[in-house]
Structures are given as structure tokens and as C-alpha cells.
Enzyme design. Structure first.
Site, PDB file in Angstrom:
ATOM      1  N   GLY A 203       0.919  -1.324   0.066  1.00 33.01           N
ATOM      2  CA  GLY A 203       0.134   0.071  -0.029  1.00 33.01           C
ATOM      3  C   GLY A 203       0.745   1.171   0.216  1.00 33.01           C
ATOM      4  O   GLY A 203       0.312   2.258  -0.431  1.00 33.01           O
ATOM      5  N   LYS A 224       9.794   2.507   0.572  1.00 35.79           N
ATOM      6  CA  LYS A 224       8.710   2.457   1.546  1.00 35.79           C
ATOM      7  C   LYS A 224       8.236   3.972   1.858  1.00 35.79           C
ATOM      8  O   LYS A 224       9.151   4.852   2.559  1.00 35.79           O
ATOM      9  CB  LYS A 224       8.935   1.792   2.840  1.00 35.79           C
ATOM     10  CG  LYS A 224       7.768   1.600   3.682  1.00 35.79           C
ATOM     11  CD  LYS A 224       8.070   0.236   4.827  1.00 35.79           C
ATOM     12  CE  LYS A 224       6.647   0.425   5.846  1.00 35.79           C
ATOM     13  NZ  LYS A 224       6.978  -0.905   6.803  1.00 35.79           N
ATOM     14  N   ASP A 236      -2.654   6.998   2.327  1.00 34.62           N
ATOM     15  CA  ASP A 236      -2.072   8.001   1.515  1.00 34.62           C
ATOM     16  C   ASP A 236      -0.791   7.416   0.954  1.00 34.62           C
ATOM     17  O   ASP A 236      -0.373   8.365   0.003  1.00 34.62           O
ATOM     18  CB  ASP A 236      -1.805   9.408   2.221  1.00 34.62           C
ATOM     19  CG  ASP A 236      -1.083   9.144   3.501  1.00 34.62           C
ATOM     20  OD1 ASP A 236      -0.189   8.044   3.492  1.00 34.62           O
ATOM     21  OD2 ASP A 236      -1.087   9.922   4.384  1.00 34.62           O
ATOM     22  N   ARG A 294      14.330  -0.338   1.346  1.00 30.13           N
ATOM     23  CA  ARG A 294      14.515  -1.453   1.963  1.00 30.13           C
ATOM     24  C   ARG A 294      15.172  -2.381   1.071  1.00 30.13           C
ATOM     25  O   ARG A 294      14.937  -2.304  -0.251  1.00 30.13           O
ATOM     26  CB  ARG A 294      13.225  -2.192   2.501  1.00 30.13           C
ATOM     27  CG  ARG A 294      12.310  -1.328   3.387  1.00 30.13           C
ATOM     28  CD  ARG A 294      11.326  -2.033   4.061  1.00 30.13           C
ATOM     29  NE  ARG A 294      10.288  -2.616   3.482  1.00 30.13           N
ATOM     30  CZ  ARG A 294       9.302  -2.938   3.788  1.00 30.13           C
ATOM     31  NH1 ARG A 294       8.912  -3.366   5.110  1.00 30.13           N
ATOM     32  NH2 ARG A 294       8.354  -3.620   2.973  1.00 30.13           N
ATOM     33  N   ARG A 301       5.810 -12.909   0.691  1.00 30.39           N
ATOM     34  CA  ARG A 301       5.281 -13.240   1.739  1.00 30.39           C
ATOM     35  C   ARG A 301       4.470 -14.605   1.793  1.00 30.39           C
ATOM     36  O   ARG A 301       3.952 -14.811   0.713  1.00 30.39           O
ATOM     37  CB  ARG A 301       4.384 -12.057   2.476  1.00 30.39           C
ATOM     38  CG  ARG A 301       5.315 -10.957   2.467  1.00 30.39           C
ATOM     39  CD  ARG A 301       4.594  -9.603   1.627  1.00 30.39           C
ATOM     40  NE  ARG A 301       5.217  -8.436   1.899  1.00 30.39           N
ATOM     41  CZ  ARG A 301       5.547  -7.616   2.658  1.00 30.39           C
ATOM     42  NH1 ARG A 301       4.965  -7.854   3.799  1.00 30.39           N
ATOM     43  NH2 ARG A 301       6.195  -6.504   2.558  1.00 30.39           N
ATOM     44  N   ASP A 393       0.781 -11.749   6.391  1.00 34.01           N
ATOM     45  CA  ASP A 393       1.068 -10.743   5.207  1.00 34.01           C
ATOM     46  C   ASP A 393       2.457 -10.210   5.497  1.00 34.01           C
ATOM     47  O   ASP A 393       3.268  -9.538   4.983  1.00 34.01           O
ATOM     48  CB  ASP A 393       0.247  -9.607   4.855  1.00 34.01           C
ATOM     49  CG  ASP A 393      -0.335  -8.916   6.123  1.00 34.01           C
ATOM     50  OD1 ASP A 393      -0.807  -9.527   6.842  1.00 34.01           O
ATOM     51  OD2 ASP A 393       0.105  -7.800   5.926  1.00 34.01           O
ATOM     52  N   ASN A 394       2.915 -10.526   7.069  1.00 30.77           N
ATOM     53  CA  ASN A 394       4.292 -10.162   7.393  1.00 30.77           C
ATOM     54  C   ASN A 394       5.207 -11.325   7.853  1.00 30.77           C
ATOM     55  O   ASN A 394       5.761 -10.928   8.660  1.00 30.77           O
ATOM     56  CB  ASN A 394       3.882  -9.219   8.799  1.00 30.77           C
ATOM     57  CG  ASN A 394       3.339  -7.977   8.644  1.00 30.77           C
ATOM     58  OD1 ASN A 394       3.115  -7.517   7.428  1.00 30.77           O
ATOM     59  ND2 ASN A 394       2.839  -7.294   9.549  1.00 30.77           N
ATOM     60  N   ASP A 403       9.052  -5.916   7.735  1.00 32.21           N
ATOM     61  CA  ASP A 403       7.803  -5.165   8.307  1.00 32.21           C
ATOM     62  C   ASP A 403       7.947  -4.524   9.629  1.00 32.21           C
ATOM     63  O   ASP A 403       7.341  -5.284  10.627  1.00 32.21           O
ATOM     64  CB  ASP A 403       6.661  -5.647   8.101  1.00 32.21           C
ATOM     65  CG  ASP A 403       6.298  -5.656   6.459  1.00 32.21           C
ATOM     66  OD1 ASP A 403       6.809  -4.801   5.794  1.00 32.21           O
ATOM     67  OD2 ASP A 403       5.212  -6.127   5.952  1.00 32.21           O
TER      68      ASP A 403
END
Length: 641
Positions: A203, A224, A236, A294, A301, A393-394, A403
């Protein structure tokens, strides 16, 4: 597949479309709560079918060694490996350092996997695709370089002089495109706090592409906080300096602790402000914006596979395609596995069934993912690290810490510690629960592969079995080394954790001080606690007696080791860090950086590059947290960043 919900003592069906009735979870809880500590029903009771007994004997031990050998190659593929360190200047001389324009880009992810035909960043459901091509779009005004990692730059073979370029912050804020980059955002889903959340995706992270160095090592570069993507939902796509400093520093701190992790090349400010409601209490404020670059071999993942399986038959083949991609590029030893090698294992089932990993590369791959995850979590427990947001998802398929949000290292030892305010109602992701959550997540991953018919139910159960066995093996070995014991002693370690929890002893400082205890049974009783005086604070007579009793049994065990106190001290100090990235240290650096002073960020980076060294003059960074460190936003954080 049925598991006990974190919020209820009743079985709760999760991800039912992928459930398999013959997967049988049946593993006892991992022992992270001291025996006196009664867990509430809100803590997850997660189990898996694991048996370390049953037929096999020596053959079973041989099988375990064979599986471990499968993981050996990838274990050693870490940024700045010890072998490279040992080579020192000689290895650097063989490298040709590059300018940004000379980086050797490759784009295997985009080239080999299905992509979104659209390239806009409008939030939407993205079907039949692993990624969407999208460019960084964060607004930038006079961006500044806050800090950079020499270690990561060395692995990328990037010339350090490049960081002095006036246009460097423009490249790594996304304002100026890097020549050769093909930016994209990845599509994935996940379970969040035990509930299937559907499509999530990158995102606010945008991958620039993959770089190949002279050793053909593949490293993804990802910005990121670089702007909106189709996966931003209502957010955002930006990041603030506060969270970016934490991610940058912890990525590097974990690496130098020896724990597998994504890395961070650099951190830049955007020169713009971002609105954030840190505590979700209706009081948003403007904070400085930032972007961290990163670096990892891959950002795939568990959720990268789950999302396609969750969409039924139309996208189920993507699971196989993505698995083939991962094995081809990141698990080559499995792709090249010799069929003549015997990698057959008894599952310990009542029917004495056998799993043959050489006959199914996907089963061998799933076992390695599970074992690397188990090893990672064991290392977290050893160093006292709590991730805080262990959603699927992490979870990296490479077994990397990924993350960094509301993470925290233990100060006072508290098994129920969670650094995440969102996790407070049930403490699903607290320190003591991490091993079980790791298993739960591996179960979701195995279920996904089973749904795609890459592994059968027997193989899926074996994947979970290997997680349990690997975790216990790794954790016991880590704790044995931390205490300097000649062999694992469950009673001594359990009693120690009991005492530490009762007296809220600082986790890091205690184990560092423990190396000062002499293996001399003749030490007078009133002198036994002298080496631990600085870490056993405010204990009464009854508790003092409990500690004396423990030290006596500890010394008795040490006296059978046959090594000198000096040698044991050196060995213990090599696994018990003096310095960890405590949250209050991060906050001090954040406070200064928000005023334009990046010096403390850079000092912390240098300090954390040698966590096991004494570093004379830096002792203040090993102190207990001050009173102000217990205020909200320091010791505990939300996911707002």
C-alpha cells in the site's frame, strides 16, 4: 482447518475455503510462560500434529540432519556474510564499485509473473496478477539524506561516494527515476489478528527492481512511503520520519545481532509533512515525511500465495507459478535436488506413513520455509525481540524478519509483553505467543499449498511437524549458549525465567551480567549474588533466597563443563548482546531528527553494528529505560506510521 480463536475458547473456522479436514493440529503449547504464570483464555491455544517419538531411532536422527542440510545453502545467503567479513579488504578489492547509473538491474518478478494490465494507482481489487506497475508519487521538497548503511551498500557493490551526490536524495525519495528501474507494487493478502483480511498488498511500498551483483546475488530495492498504489485502500501511501527511523535502525540492528532480516540501504526525508493519528484517538497531527529504501533477496510473503488461493479456481494456478518462481530463484538447491538422494521421513503417524521430499519439490520447499520460520522465531525469543504484528502478510518465505512496525525488545522480562497497542485486548502477538503464532501462520501457508494441490494433507502435516521440531531444537540450543551451560537443562532455564518474570529483571542486561558468575562451588552464600547485583534490583529477603538457590544449582551445573570462567564468559558475551535497540533509544533519535539533527540516528546505527562488543564510552546506551520511556508512543506504539 479448525484452530482455537485468539478471542474465544471455541473453535473458530478461518479461511474456510482453503480448509482441509484431514490436517490435524495437535502440538502442545511452546513453553514460554513460566510455570507460575497462568495464561488467560484469550491467549491462542494453537496446536499442530507433531510427534518427535515413534519408530526411526538413529534413522530418524539421520533424516533430521538431511532436512537441515537442505536449508544450509539459503541460510548462508545473507547480506554481508561472515565469510565476506573475514575476507576484509581482499574481497573488496575484487569488487568493482558502481555508480547508480551502472547498477546491474534485472526484473525477474515482472518478467516471469503475471501482472496487472492497468498501471494507475486507483485503489481497487487487482485480479489474476502478482503485481501492478506503478511509479513513486510522494511529494518531495528538498529531500535530505538522514543515514545510510555501509554494509548494505557494500553488498550491492555501490560506491560510497554515491551517497555524497547532491541528487542522491532525489533518487531515493522517488522524485527522480533511477535509470534501469521498473517500479511495481506487489499484490498479496493475509490474516490480520487471526481473521482473513482479503487483498492487502504494497500500500505504500514500491519495488524499484532487482540488482544482481558480481556474485550473481539478487537483491530487491524497495522504497517504503513512496506514494499511493492500487493496494493503498483509504491510506495515502506515505510514511513518517518516526516510523522510518525505527525501521531503518532495526533492520540493521537485527542483522548485526545475527538474526535474518530485510535490510535498509538508506533513509531520506521528503521535506513534506504527513498527517497521522498515532493513537487512533481522533487527534491527528502533522509529522515529517520520510522514505526508507529496504533491501532483501525477496519480499515474497505467505500472503503472496494466500491471496491467489483465496480467489478460487480462476487464480489457483498462480500459486504454482509463484512457487516455481520462488524455488527457481531463491531455493535453487531444491530445484536441483538429486532424485537418488534419500529424503524420506516417518511422520510419526499411527499408520507410520512416510513423506518423500525428493518426489515433490513443493513439499521440500514448504518444509524449508517452515524450518526457516521456526529458526527465526527461536532467535527472536533468544534475544527478547517482539515483532508486534505477526500477520501472515508479514511473514517472509525466506525466513526474514520483515515489516518493522510497533516492535519492541524486552526491557523487564514479561512473557505477556506486546509493543502494539492494537494488540492489547487479547495480546495475540505478545512475546510468549510468538512461537505458536509462527506455527499458526505456517499452517495457513501449508493449507494454501494444499488447496493448490502442490502438497497433500500428509505433507502439509509434516511441514507443521518440522516447524515444531526445528523450533524446539533451535530454542534449546540458543538458551543453552546464553547460559553457558555444557548441555540443555530444562529445569535450570525454566526456574530462571520464573525468577526473572517475578522480579521483572531486565532481559538483555541480566544475561550479559550472568557471564560474570564464577563456576566455583566454594563461594560463600552471601557473595553469590554479587555478580548480579546491578540487575537484581529491589528484591526482598524471600526473593533473594530464591535467587541464591538458583545460582547454587547453576554453579553446580557449570562446574561440570570443564572450561575456564574466562572462556565461558567470552562465549556467553558472544551470544548475549550488550546493546539492543530499545524503544527509548529510537525515540531519542526520533526527537532529535524531527528537529533536524540526524546525529543520534547515525550514532545508533554505528553502535548497533557491534552489539556484542563492550564499546567503552557508550555504556549509557545499555542503561535501563528512564521514566519517560513508559509513556504511550515510546514503550508501546500503534500501527499508525
Amino acid at each position: 482447518m479448525l484452530f482455537l480463536s485468539h478471542f474465544s475458547t471455541k473453535p473458530h473456522l478461518l479461511f474456510s475455503s482453503l480448509s482441509s479436514s484431514s490436517l490435524r493440529p495437535r502440538l502442545p503449547k511452546f513453553p514460554f510462560y513460566p510455570s507460575y504464570f497462568t495464561k488467560s483464555s484469550s491467549c491462542p491455544s494453537i496446536a499442530c500434529h507433531v510427534s518427535t517419538t515413534g519408530g526411526g531411532g538413529a534413522a530418524q536422527m539421520e533424516s533430521s540432519a538431511s532436512v537441515d542440510s537442505v536449508t544450509h545453502d539459503l541460510k548462508n545467503q545473507r547480506l554481508d556474510t561472515e565469510t565476506e567479513k573475514d575476507g576484509g579488504d581482499e574481497s573488496k578489492m575484487t569488487k568493482k564499485l558502481k555508480a547508480l547509473e551502472d547498477l546491474n538491474w534485472d526484473h525477474s518478478f515482472v518478467r516471469e509473473l503475471p501482472g496487472d494490465p492497468r498501471t494507475d494507482s486507483i485503489p481497487r481489487e487487482v485480479l489474476h496478477a502478482c503485481y501492478t506497475k506503478v511509479s513513486p508519487s510522494a511529494e518531495v521538497e528538498n529531500p535530505q539524506l538522514v543515514a545510510w548503511s555501509e554494509s548494505v551498500a557494500d553488498s550491492l557493490e555501490l560506491d560510497p561516494k554515491e551517497f555524497e551526490r547532491p541528487d542522491f536524495p532525489l533518487f531515493f525519495s522517488g522524485a527522480t527515476p533511477l535509470a534501469g528501474a521498473v517500479p511495481y507494487a506487489q499484490c498479496y493478502g493475509g490474516h490480520q489478528f487471526g481473521m482473513w483480511a482479503g487483498q492487502l498488498g504494497d500500500g505504500r511500498a514500491i519495488t524499484l527492481g532487482e540488482i544482481l551483483n558480481s556474485k550473481s546475488e539478487r537483491w530487491e530495492l524497495q522504497l517504503k512511503g513512496a506514494g499511493k498504489t492500487p493496494y493503498s485502500r483509504f491510506a495515502d501511501g506515505l510514511a513518517v520520519l518516526r516510523s522510518s527511523i525505527r525501521e531503518f535502525l532495526c533492520s540493521e540492528a537485527m542483522h548485526f545481532l545475527g538474526i535474518p532480516t530485510t535490510r535498509a540501504l538508506c533513509l531520506v526525508t521528503t521535506g513534506k509533512f504527513v498527517t497521522r493519528d498515532m493513537f487512533y484517538d481522533g487527534n491527528p497531527k502533522e509529522e515529517p515525511g520520510a522514505i526508507v529504501c529496504r533491501v532483501a533477496q525477496s519480499f515474497l510473503r505467505f500472503g503472496s500465495y494466500q491471496i491467489h488461493a483465496s480467489r478460487g479456481q480462476e487464480d489457483i494456478d498462480i500459486v504454482r507459478t509463484l512457487a516455481d518462481y520462488a524455488i527457481r530463484h531463491h531455493f535453487r538447491h531444491i530445484e536441483n535436488m538429486n532424485k537418488s538422494e534419500s529424503l524420506s521421513f516417518s511422520t510419526g503417524d499411527e499408520d507410520h506413513s512416510v513423506v518423500d521430499l525428493t518426489s515433490n519439490k513443493y513439499a521440500a520447499w514448504a518444509v524449508e520455509v517452515a524450518e526457516r520460520t521456526a529458526s527465526l522465531v527461536a532467535q527472536w525469543q533468544g534475544v527478547g525481540f517482539t515483532h508486534g504484528v505477526l500477520n501472515t502478510d508479514n511473514m517472509s518465505i525466506l525466513g526474514l524478519t520483515i515489516d518493522y512496525g510497533p516492535f519492541g525488545f524486552l526491557d523487564a522480562f514479561d512473557p505477556s509483553f506486546t509493543p502494539n497497542t492494537t494488540d492489547l485486548p487479547g495480546r495475540r502477538y505478545c512475546f510468549a505467543n510468538q512461537p505458536d503464532i509462527g506455527l499458526w501462520n505456517v499452517a495457513q501457508f501449508s493449507t494454501t499449498l494444499a488447496a493448490a494441490k502442490l502438497i497433500d494433507d500428509k505433507e502439509a502435516n509434516y511441514v507443521m511437524e518440522r516447524y515444531g521440531t526445528k523450533f524446539m531444537d533451535e530454542y534449546q540450543a540458543i538458551m543453552t549458549k546464553k547460559l553457558g551451560l555444557p548441555k540443555y537443562n530444562k529445569q535450570i532455564i525454566s526456574k530462571l525465567l520464573n525468577n526473572m518474570a517475578v522480579d521483572k529483571v531486565d532481559y538483555t542486561n541480566f544475561f550479559r551480567a550472568l557471564s560474570n558468575v564464577k563456576a566455583d562451588p566454594s563461594i560463600p552464600e552471601d557473595e553469590l549474588l554479587v555478580p548480579l547485583k546491578a540487575v537484581l534490583l529491589d528484591i526482598g529477603k524471600e526473593r533473594k533466597e530464591a535467587w541464591i538457590s538458583w545460582v547454587l544449582s547453576y554453579i553446580q551445573e557449570l562446574s561440570s563443563s570443564g572450561i575456564s570462567d574466562e572462556e565461558r564468559k567470552a562465549l556467553m558475551n558472544s551470544v548475549n548482546p550488550k546493546y539492543v535497540l530499545r524503544n527509548y533509544l529510537c525515540q531519542s533519535a526520533i526527537d532529535a531528527a524531527e528537529l533536524g539533527d540526524f546525529g543520534e540516528v547515525r550514532r545508533l546505527l554505528k553502535l548497533m553494528e557491534r552489539p556484542y562488543d563492550e564499546q567503552p564510552g557508550m555504556e549509557k546506551y545499555a542503561r535501563l529505560p528512564p521514566a519517560w520511556a513508559y509513556r504511550p508512543g515510546v514503550c508501546m506504539l500503534s500501527c499508525s506510521s
